[in-house]
Every structure is written in structure tokens, then in C-alpha cells.
Design a protein around this motif. Structure first.
Motif, PDB file in Angstrom:
ATOM      1  N   ALA A   1       7.962  -4.373  -8.149  1.00 65.07           N
ATOM      2  CA  ALA A   1       8.199  -4.751  -6.757  1.00 65.07           C
ATOM      3  C   ALA A   1       7.243  -4.000  -5.833  1.00 65.07           C
ATOM      4  O   ALA A   1       6.624  -4.596  -4.946  1.00 65.07           O
TER       5      ALA A   1
ATOM      6  N   LEU B   1      11.869 -10.451  -5.104  1.00 67.05           N
ATOM      7  CA  LEU B   1      11.565  -9.070  -5.495  1.00 67.05           C
ATOM      8  C   LEU B   1      12.810  -8.330  -6.007  1.00 67.05           C
ATOM      9  O   LEU B   1      12.705  -7.388  -6.781  1.00 67.05           O
TER      10      LEU B   1
ATOM     11  N   TRP C   1       8.373  -5.130  -0.241  1.00 66.11           N
ATOM     12  CA  TRP C   1       9.104  -4.401  -1.304  1.00 66.11           C
ATOM     13  C   TRP C   1      10.127  -3.428  -0.747  1.00 66.11           C
ATOM     14  O   TRP C   1      11.190  -3.252  -1.324  1.00 66.11           O
TER      15      TRP C   1
END
Lengths: 163, 480
Positions: free
Chosen positions: B24, B16, B38
Motif C-alpha cells: 500500500a 488499498l 495509502w
């Protein structure tokens, strides 16, 4: 312990399916895990790598040899990495990222992670789920709530047929 | 479970890491496992420029996200990179207070790379409250910020002094990029060796009266200055790749007295740009020679009596740039000046031998009055040998008829040149751009030109000239 005169310049690595590989020490120490073993004097015989299978290890060694042959030129190294990863499918990439993690090779780990990220770039949730076979375990209400929370990230992304 | 979701969390965070903030955050909807990954990735990247949604939403998303990261600090969350681009255009100055609230907080969270870009329409920003002691700050870009201290309007003369700026800078030792564009109340900047150990890129654009002093900063790769007085204390820039000086005044003690030349020794330069109505001949020391580099000179012709010395100056500057691929733009403001450059300049220079003509890749003519062209070109061809000359017309600025007349005169002039020939000119061709079809076509120079059809809807003319190798260079070749 101080380095002995007979330090081998070639190391033997063993995969978890008992395949043996010879690799130049100078290339192998790109892996911090292996480098630590060499420095601790544990690299004399065969180095067992319990978390890496033969197919992946062969690939990682190709990478080690290729990248260590390039002198300190970040651009050339980058283009080597790009080329090296260009024909790998996701299964292989997943094996490699785990191997890079186990072997503690940050440059390979970053390159593979970036390659996987590239697949997800600007893609809808449904597309990413299908691509990677991710099962949606949210209830429709839960999913709607998460979407609502991050509503801004859905603007301009193509909507899916399946949600 | 599927292969990707099975990967250890820190690998997912790393994946990510390479996504935009938006991509993300969107992974949180994939499945329950992905819900919060995230907001544990080691980087944050927010830009209201690319944010999809209004400013209010941007600020609230930013605030919530930063809060989430802060809340996880004691769980060992490590934030490596923090990039923030924000404009201060909201009416209640919430963005300013957000900056003041979060930036000092975040820079203590182990951030290694912090980039801050602030755009404002002269909204006041107290720089010291935002980035003072922001140790990880690597890039700082400010546009249209009012950097004066928070002083009531009735005391208008207090400004951000050099001293305060220096204090801020010295508290951010990792700064590699510093860009101030149209920032008010910043009247002098001094780049000092001891303060800028890592500075690579420096941009300073202003329309106010201001001075910039540059010490010996060996790390500098890019200098881009517009509209102020520049004082070079050092002439050696080992790593300099890009030098752009627009409408600047070079302080006289930066220039070598004897020949009025500002010498910059930049062996790695690959781009030089200069624009202004006077000419500091910038010469790159002989070592500045590795590979090809390009230079772009924009030259203003302004005063009648000065036209001759202008050309001499221009010639000097072109001489100094002989090693580069030169692109030259000549801009004229008033109507009737270059016409007064007499043929005597031509004689003076042609016979003088001091000014060997310099090869120029591209010569652009801007607002040059056509009636002054023949004497002007006669002089210009003595100092440079352009391979391509282009002239563009904007119909909104000039009437159609006038444009047509200018185009005709320009073409006629080059037809005459082609027939009569000038020194070293082998051949020339004329191309015209058909405006509606956006296609270049070559103008046939055999026989009379039917102007009506040829110049229908034309807004650009390009003349390509082929020059003979000059005698000098061919004799050099023989010697080799």
C-alpha cells in the motif's frame, strides 16, 4: 408507508443506455440504494439507474441472482464471488466497482476491490504503472524523494527496466 | 487520465485496504495523485516480523505513520482495523514506550478491530498501561512477556494478579482471541462466563507453576493449554472445535470420581491433542459424533512399575476416542521398563473382554528400546490395531551400530509376527526410507534378508498392517 398487498416481487431496472432488466426484488435489495427505493415505495414502475450501463448492469444482476440463491454460508458465497470475478478484465472490474459503489453493495464492492488489489500485490511500481497505464507525473527528483521517504517498501521488490 | 486513477478516492482507499502495509505504501510512488492515498486507507498493518529493515527503522516508520493518522483524525479519517505485531527486543525499550504512547491513543480513534501481538524476551510490559480500556481489542497475543507490575527488583513477589488481568479483560469486551505463551508472572487465569462473552480462541502455554480455570464459555472454539493445572468448571463446549492439552494436570474435581474420566461434551470437535505422562481419559459425549474428527495422543511411558497400568489407561483413552481417526505416539524415556510388562497383562486383557482393540491410523514409536518391543507389542496389539507403525532414528542421538541393531530387531520381530500370525492380522508389509534418496522402498520378505545392503542409510521404518474386520463389527453389519 406500510407495505401494500400488491407489492411487486419483480422489479424493472433501467440502465443509462435504456436497457430494461427484470430482477426479483429479493435479489435486487442486496443494493442498499434499491432497497431504500423499495422501502420508500418508489419501486413501482421502472427504476432508472443513471450511473450504470447495460453491460455492467447485466453483470451485476447475474451476481445478485447468483449470490442470493446461496443460503447463509460465507464460504460458499466467497467461492461464488471468486468464480464470478475470475474471468473479468480490469475495464470490467472498474465498471463493476463504480456500479457497486453507486448501488451501495458493500459485498460486491469489497470483492472487486480485493480482486483489483490482488493484481498489485508484491508488484514493482513500474509494473503497476504499465499494467494500469498510470502516467508518472513526478519529476525525477520528486520521485527519488518519495522513494527515499518510503525506502523500506522497496527492499526485495524487483527493480524495473524503466526506472 | 487512466481508468484506475480516475476512480473516486474512497474506492482507491478500499482497494488499498486489501494490500499489505508495504504494498500500500509503495503506491505513493506511482504518481502525484497516489502520493498520500495509502495513509488514508482505513487500516494499518505493521509487523516487525515481515518488515524489511532494522528495528530502529521499523519503530520510526511506525511512529511517523501513526502520527500521520492522528493528524488526520479531525478531517474525519476513520481507522477500521489496526493490526500490530511487535517484539520488545530493542535495548532502549523504545518499543515499550511506543506501545504505551500509541495504543491508548489509537483505540479511541473509532477502530473496530484491533489485534495486538507482542513478543519479548522477558522484557517487562505493563499490560494495563497498554491495553487497559482498549475496547476494540479483538486479538491479544503475548509471548515471553514479563507481565509483572512495574515493581523494583528488590520486591520480587508482586505479580500480575488475577484481579488486574480481569480488570483489563473486562475493559476489552470484544476479545475473541487470547494467547499467552511463556509469560512470566501470570500465575492464574480464570475464564469467567461474564467476562468472556466473545472469547473463541484461548491459548496458554507456560513452564511455570500456574493454574487455569475454565467456566462455561459457550463461544469457545479452541482451547490450547500447555504445562499447567487445569480446572474445568464446565463440561459442555458447544462450539469447541480444537482441544489441545499438553503436559497438563487436570484438577481432580473436574473429573468424575467414579471412573476417573474427564468428560468433555464437544459435539463439534474436529481435533483433539493430548500429551503427557499420565492419562486423563477424555471422553467426548455421545453427541460428539458429527462427521470425522481426528485425535493425536502422545503417550509417555516412564516408570517401571507403572507400565501395566499405563497401558490400561492408554486403552481407556483410546476407547474414548474410537469415533476419531487416532494418531498415537508412544515415547519412552528410560531404557529398561516396558520389558517388565509380563505376558500376564496380555492374558488379563485378552481374556478380560473389557478392552476391545481400537483402530489406530498411525502409531509412532519414539525412543522405544527395541529389546522391550516384543512384550510391549504383544500388549499393545491387545488394546489397539494400528494400520501403520513408524519408527524414526536420529543418528546424532544414537550410534550407527546401535541403530542398525534396533532396525534389524524391529524387522525381525515383524517377520516373526507375519509368519506366526496374531489374532485378526491379515497381512503386513515393511517399508524403509532411504535417507539419501528420500524414497520409500518395500522390503521383500520372501527369503532371507541381506541386512548389510537393506539397512544401508535407513532412518525410518514403516510397517503397514492389514487387520480383519473384528467379529463384533461384522456381526453388527449382519444385524443391519
Amino acid at each position: 408507508m406500510a407495505a401494500e398487498t400488491g407489492t411487486p416481487t419483480t422489479l424493472t431496472l433501467k440502465s443509462n443506455d435504456d436497457e430494461l432488466f427484470s430482477v426479483a426484488e429479493s435479489a435486487a435489495i442486496l443494493s442498499v440504494t434499491i432497497r431504500n427505493m423499495v422501502e420508500d415505495g418508489c419501486a413501482g414502475g421502472v427504476i432508472p439507474l443513471d450511473n450504470v450501463d447495460g453491460k455492467t448492469l447485466a453483470s451485476v444482476i447475474t451476481y445478485m441472482n447468483g449470490i442470493s440463491a446461496i443460503p447463509a454460508d460465507e464460504e460458499k458465497k466467497k467461492s461464488y464471488r471468486d468464480k464470478f470475478l475470475s474471468d473479468k478484465d480490469f475495464e470490467t472490474l472498474a465498471d463493476m466497482v463504480l456500479a457497486a459503489n453507486y448501488l451501495n453493495m458493500s459485498c460486491l464492492m469489497d470483492a472487486v476491490s480485493a480482486k483489483i488489489a490482488q493484481v498489485m500485490e508484491k508488484k514493482s511500481v513500474g509494473w503497476v504503472r504499465r499494467k494500469f497505464g498510470i502516467e508518472n507525473d513526478y519529476t525525477p527528483e520528486e520521485e527519488a524523494a518519495v522513494k527515499e521517504e518510503h525506502k523500506w517498501t522497496f527492499e526485495g521488490v524487483e527493480t524495473d527496466d524503466d526506472n | 487520465m487512466d481508468r484506475i486513477s480516475e476512480l473516486p478516492k474512497h474506492i482507491l482507499q478500499r482497494i488499498l485496504y486489501f494490500l499489505s502495509q508495504e504494498d500500500a505504501v509503495r503506491t505513493s510512488v506511482l504518481s502525484k495523485l497516489w502520493r498520500n492515498i495509502w495513509c488514508t486507507r482505513p487500516n494499518l498493518d505493521f509487523s516487525d516480523n515481515t518488515f524489511k529493515g532494522n528495528k530502529r527503522k521499523f519503530l520510526s516508520v511506525l511512529d511517523t505513520t501513526l502520527q500521520r493518522y492522528c493528524d488526520q483524525e479531525d478531517q474525519g479519517l476513520c481507522l477500521e482495523k489496526f493490526h500490530l505485531r511487535i517484539s520488545l527486543d530493542d535495548p532502549y525499550q523504545e518499543s515499550v514506550s511506543l506501545l504505551e504512547k500509541w495504543v491508548p491513543r489509537f483505540t479511541t480513534m473509532g477502530v473496530k478491530t484491533f489485534r495486538l501481538s507482542v513478543v519479548s524476551n522477558n522484557v517487562h510490559l505493563d499490560l494495563s498501561s497498554v491495553v487497559f480500556k482498549a475496547e476494540p481489542l479483538k486479538r491479544l497475543r503475548l509471548r515471553s512477556c514479563n507481565l509483572g507490575r512495574d515493581i523494583p527488583d528488590n520486591i520480587p513477589f508482586v505479580r500480575l494478579t488475577q484481579e488486574i488481568l480481569d480488570k483489563i479483560i473486562s475493559s476489552c469486551p470484544l476479545l475473541t482471541t487470547m494467547s499467552f505463551v511463556d509469560c512470566r508472572d501470570l500465575t492464574s487465569v480464570k475464564l469467567e462466563t461474564k467476562l468472556h462473552k466473545n472469547l473463541k480462541r484461548f491459548t496458554f502455554h507456560t513452564t511455570d507453576e500456574c493454574s487455569v480455570e475454565i467456566d462455561d464459555i459457550p463461544t469457545l472454539e479452541k482451547i490450547d493449554i500447555l504445562g499447567c493445572k487445569v480446572h474445568f468448571h464446565s463440561h459442555e463446549f458447544t462450539n469447541l472445535e480444537y482441544l489441545s492439552l499438553h503436559s497438563v494436570e487436570i484438577s481432580s474435581n473436574s473429573i468424575e470420581e467414579s471412573d476417573q474420566v474427564l468428560c468433555i461434551d464437544a459435539p463439534n470437535v474436529n481435533y483433539f491433542e493430548y500429551m503427557g505422562n499420565f492419562t486423563p481419559s477424555i471422553s467426548f459425549a455421545p453427541t460428539s459424533n458429527k462427521g470425522r474428527w481426528s485425535s493425536n495422543v502422545r503417550f509417555y511411558v516412564q516408570e517401571v512399575e507403572d507400565a501395566q497400568s499405563c497401558l490400561v489407561k492408554l486403552s481407556k483413552q483410546l476407547q474414548a476416542l474410537t469415533n476419531s481417526e487416532i494418531s498415537l505416539e508412544i515415547i519412552q524415556y528410560s531404557d529398561d521398563n516396558i520389558a517388565h510388562v509380563g505376558e500376564d497383562v496380555l492374558v488379563l486383557q485378552g481374556g478380560g473382554g473389557d478392552y476391545k482393540p481400537v483402530a489406530v491410523e498411525h502409531l509412532k514409536l519414539n525412543c522405544i528400546h527395541v529389546s522391550s518391543l516384543p512384550p510391549f507389542f504383544n500388549c499393545l496389539f491387545c488394546i489397539c490395531r494400528p494400520k501403520k507403525i513408524t519408527r524414526r532414528w536420529w543418528s546424532t542421538m544414537q550410534g550407527e551400530l546401535l541403530i542398525k541393531r534396533e532396525q534389524k530387531e524391529l524387522i525381525e520381530y515383524f517377520c516373526i509376527i507375519r509368519e506366526r500370525g496374531i489374532q485378526d492380522l491379515e497381512d503386513l508389509s515393511i517399508g524403509i526410507l532411504d535417507n539419501s534418496r528420500r524414497k520409500w522402498k518395500r522390503l521383500s520378505l520372501r527369503g532371507p534378508i541381506s541386512w548389510e545392503s537393506a539397512l544401508l542409510d535407513v532412518d525410518r521404518i514403516c510397517i503397514r498392517l492389514k487387520w480383519r474386520e473384528s467379529c463384533e463389527s461384522s456381526s453388527k453389519l449382519l444385524e443391519l
